[in-house]
Design a protein around this motif. Structure first.
Motif, PDB file in Angstrom:
ATOM      1  N   ASP A  59       0.805  -1.227   0.000  1.00 52.11           N
ATOM      2  CA  ASP A  59       0.000   0.000   0.000  1.00 52.11           C
ATOM      3  C   ASP A  59       0.834   1.270   0.000  1.00 52.11           C
ATOM      4  O   ASP A  59       0.285   2.373   0.009  1.00 52.11           O
ATOM      5  CB  ASP A  59      -0.927   0.008   1.225  1.00 52.11           C
ATOM      6  N   ILE A  60       2.148   1.139  -0.006  1.00 54.53           N
ATOM      7  CA  ILE A  60       2.999   2.320   0.075  1.00 54.53           C
ATOM      8  C   ILE A  60       3.183   2.921  -1.317  1.00 54.53           C
ATOM      9  O   ILE A  60       3.608   2.244  -2.247  1.00 54.53           O
ATOM     10  CB  ILE A  60       4.367   1.971   0.693  1.00 54.53           C
ATOM     11  N   GLN A  61       2.877   4.191  -1.454  1.00 57.21           N
ATOM     12  CA  GLN A  61       3.005   4.907  -2.725  1.00 57.21           C
ATOM     13  C   GLN A  61       4.227   5.813  -2.767  1.00 57.21           C
ATOM     14  O   GLN A  61       4.729   6.143  -3.843  1.00 57.21           O
ATOM     15  CB  GLN A  61       1.749   5.747  -2.980  1.00 57.21           C
ATOM     16  N   ASP A  62       4.729   6.222  -1.616  1.00 56.35           N
ATOM     17  CA  ASP A  62       5.839   7.173  -1.569  1.00 56.35           C
ATOM     18  C   ASP A  62       6.395   7.170  -0.153  1.00 56.35           C
ATOM     19  O   ASP A  62       5.898   6.465   0.743  1.00 56.35           O
ATOM     20  CB  ASP A  62       5.349   8.577  -1.962  1.00 56.35           C
ATOM     21  N   TYR A  63       7.422   7.971   0.055  1.00 55.49           N
ATOM     22  CA  TYR A  63       8.001   8.164   1.383  1.00 55.49           C
ATOM     23  C   TYR A  63       8.241   9.659   1.578  1.00 55.49           C
ATOM     24  O   TYR A  63       8.563  10.379   0.627  1.00 55.49           O
ATOM     25  CB  TYR A  63       9.336   7.424   1.522  1.00 55.49           C
ATOM     26  N   ARG A  64       8.093  10.138   2.802  1.00 54.93           N
ATOM     27  CA  ARG A  64       8.377  11.522   3.132  1.00 54.93           C
ATOM     28  C   ARG A  64       9.536  11.582   4.113  1.00 54.93           C
ATOM     29  O   ARG A  64       9.614  10.785   5.054  1.00 54.93           O
ATOM     30  CB  ARG A  64       7.143  12.215   3.710  1.00 54.93           C
ATOM     31  N   VAL A  65      10.412  12.542   3.881  1.00 49.18           N
ATOM     32  CA  VAL A  65      11.646  12.659   4.648  1.00 49.18           C
ATOM     33  C   VAL A  65      11.583  13.910   5.509  1.00 49.18           C
ATOM     34  O   VAL A  65      11.193  14.991   5.041  1.00 49.18           O
ATOM     35  CB  VAL A  65      12.859  12.711   3.700  1.00 49.18           C
ATOM     36  N   TYR A  66      11.983  13.758   6.768  1.00 51.12           N
ATOM     37  CA  TYR A  66      11.975  14.866   7.735  1.00 51.12           C
ATOM     38  C   TYR A  66      13.389  15.095   8.246  1.00 51.12           C
ATOM     39  O   TYR A  66      14.141  14.145   8.501  1.00 51.12           O
ATOM     40  CB  TYR A  66      11.053  14.528   8.913  1.00 51.12           C
TER      41      TYR A  66
END
Length: 600
Positions: A59-66
């Motif tokens: 279900d993962i479409q992308d990743y966000r980086v902090y």
């Protein structure tokens, strides 16, 4: 038991986050793991991050980086900016109108515009199709470097006009370089013979700069290197080297970076008219030569072969052994290659021998169809990471080697590699193990790659007298199209017409074992889908091959001989054009589960 609020409490909390302009958290999504900064993948202004996708990533479409708790951006959008592979990958999927292909995930991020000598704390979150995020990954803290001392080659006498030989000036800058420094080739064309790097330095080929290999054989010292300790031929130096000046001496190096948006040009071969690629861009096309045509096709290749023949070497050995590669590094701990373009080697592209922790990121290799023009090779090395690169090569794209014959058992294996998010256009194979398998090639993970036009996807090759083999290899979550020969090949029937058999043959055949291929799509393969060639007549078998959830459309089927104790599960053929896509001989212990069509 701790208190657990009812599900509608989570729903109300998510809606409140959306109202505040925040992304809702998804307790169903797994967070990424293994967040890390690859070896030397940072400087005073940027830090590259990579991570492992969760086990359950459907279900993962992308990743966000902090960074320090503040959102930097998403992996896909960042990859659009920094990866030369991403536009080709996007074009590949735009052409997949039937949605046949497996969708890959992007799991790297380049944080840019950072402050020098400053620590940053990074975390990454998985993101689903609705924009909901997972919890944070475990954090990683990395400090940018101080601004490096700069050694501009022009200040040391380099002309950069494409006609003067700048070897001595560039080497003076390298020799003057203090630990942690940067040697810079600014915009211009710098013709050079062999250059020798040292530890604790960066060589930057700036945007608009070309390091052009000299066309003269005498500009590459003959006392270059030997491939293996038992090899008999001393090969000439490459354009860029980290080598002892005595080819049989031992010298250790560490912390070498070769970076920049410029070009490394080996000046090896004459050029055909350019080809237009699938994005409408011109790509170089070099004359596909051999040991009978080098004199008419070659530039540096011609000069070096003719020099060796004049010294009394026969043409076959001169052609197979005496051409310079672009880069050869030996016994180096910690290497980073980033950003540049490789063109026209006289022999191989980038060679890493007996080295540790080597990273290749965001580079472009356009060496097609230069004979033996590999992309990058690792031999008897430990720790390799290859991501966000484009390969359009005249030979293997990413190749692993581990020595030849009986004496290879005294060498360390080639081990630990991670290859992901690359685009493979032309080449004999995307990921290649062999033909030098003597000390074993092992522990390779290749995932989330796209190929369109290579001869093979996973290519494993050895002989009955090479010894060793390859083991513990995973090839997964990838999409292949238009493979020319075999999508997957495991063979003991390999022959290199230019190889010199200067080693003692092993009494043990090479073997490929414990290979796992899963979640791969292959479309319009022009040759075999799967080919396994052991030697059952001499009791030489491959074993432990597992294929799961692999689908082929338009391939000629599987031909298997000399395989045992292997499993094929949910392997599907469609439009295969033959009466029976499964041809199995000389094998035992094979199981077929939910394959379509079933073996007859």
């Amino acid at each position: 038991m701790p208190y657990q609020p009812p599900r509608d409490t989570f729903a109300r909390a998510a809606l409140a986050l959306v109202a505040l302009g925040c992304s809702p958290l998804s307790w169903a999504l797994q967070a990424p793991s293994g967040l890390q900064v690859p070896t030397l993948a940072y400087d005073d202004r940027q830090i590259i991050l990579v991570w492992e996708k969760p086990t359950d990533h459907a279900d993962i479409q992308d990743y966000r980086v902090y960074a320090n708790g503040t959102l930097l951006g998403s992996a896909h959008a960042n990859n659009d900016q920094v990866s030369p592979a991403k536009p080709y990958i996007d074009q590949f999927y735009r052409q997949d109108t039937a949605h046949f292909h497996h969708r890959i995930g992007i799991h790297s991020y380049t944080a840019q515009g950072l402050k020098p000598d400053t620590a940053y704390r990074f975390t990454v979150r998985s993101v689903d199709g609705n924009g909901a995020e997972s919890a944070d990954s475990p954090a990683v803290v990395q400090r940018t470097t101080p601004v490096a001392a700069l050694f501009d080659v022009k200040k040391y006498g380099a002309k950069g006009d494409g006609s003067h030989l700048d070897t001595l000036a560039i080497q003076r800058a390298i020799d003057a370089c203090t630990p942690g420094c940067k040697v810079l080739l600014p915009k211009g064309i710098y013709k050079s013979g062999a250059l020798y790097l040292k530890s604790h330095m960066t060589l930057e080929i700036a945007e608009g700069a070309t390091l052009l290999g000299s066309e003269r054989a005498e500009d590459y010292p003959l006392a270059g290197y030997i491939q293996y300790p038992y090899s008999t031929t001393v090969r000439p130096a490459s354009l860029i080297n980290a080598l002892p000046r005595d080819p049989r001496a031992h010298q250790a190096f560490e912390n070498i970076r070769i970076v920049g948006k410029g070009t490394l040009d080996g000046n090896g071969w004459k050029r055909n008219p350019d080809v237009i690629d699938e994005r409408g861009r011109a790509l170089p096309f070099y004359l596909p030569s051999d040991n009978t045509r080098y004199a008419q096709d070659g530039i540096l290749a011609k000069a070096q072969v003719e020099q060796a023949v004049a010294r009394g070497m026969n043409v076959k050995d001169a052609y197979g052994q005496m051409r310079s590669s672009l880069i050869t590094l030996r016994n180096v701990k910690n290497v980073f290659y980033g950003g540049f373009t490789v063109v026209n080697p006289a022999f191989h592209g980038i060679m890493n021998l007996e080295s540790e922790n080597v990273v290749l990121a965001n580079t472009t290799h356009t060496t097609y169809d230069a004979n033996n023009g590999d992309g990058i090779e690792f031999a008897n090395s430990k720790g390799a990471m290859v991501f966000n690169n484009v390969f359009d090569t005249g030979d293997d794209c990413v190749n692993f080697a581990a020595g030849t014959g009986a004496n290879a058992v005294h060498q360390p294996p080639q081990q630990d590699a991670w290859i992901f998010n690359n685009y493979f256009r032309k080449g004999h194979g995307m990921v290649v193990a062999g033909s030098h398998t003597g000390a074993w090639i092992q522990d390779i993970l290749a995932e989330d790659n796209v190929s369109d036009g290579t001869d093979a996807g996973l290519r494993m090759k050895s002989t009955n007298f090479m010894g060793g083999g390859a083991r513990n290899v995973i090839f997964r979550d990838s999409a292949l199209r238009n493979t020319v020969k075999q999508a997957f090949i495991f063979t003991l029937d390999y022959n290199d017409p230019n190889a010199k058999l200067d080693y003692q043959r092993s009494t043990v055949a090479g073997q490929f074992k414990d290979i796992h291929v899963s979640d791969v799509s292959v479309e319009d393969a022009q040759g075999r889908a799967i080919e396994v060639k052991g030697d059952s007549q001499h009791n030489a078998y491959h074993e432990g091959l597992v294929f799961q959830r692999v689908r082929f459309r338009g391939a000629a089927g599987a031909r298997i001989d000399g395989l045992k104790n292997s499993r094929f599960e949910n392997v599907v053929f469609s439009h295969y054009g033959v009466a029976n896509p499964w041809q199995v001989t000389g094998s035992s212990g094979l199981s077929f589960e939910a394959v379509q069509p079933a073996p007859q």
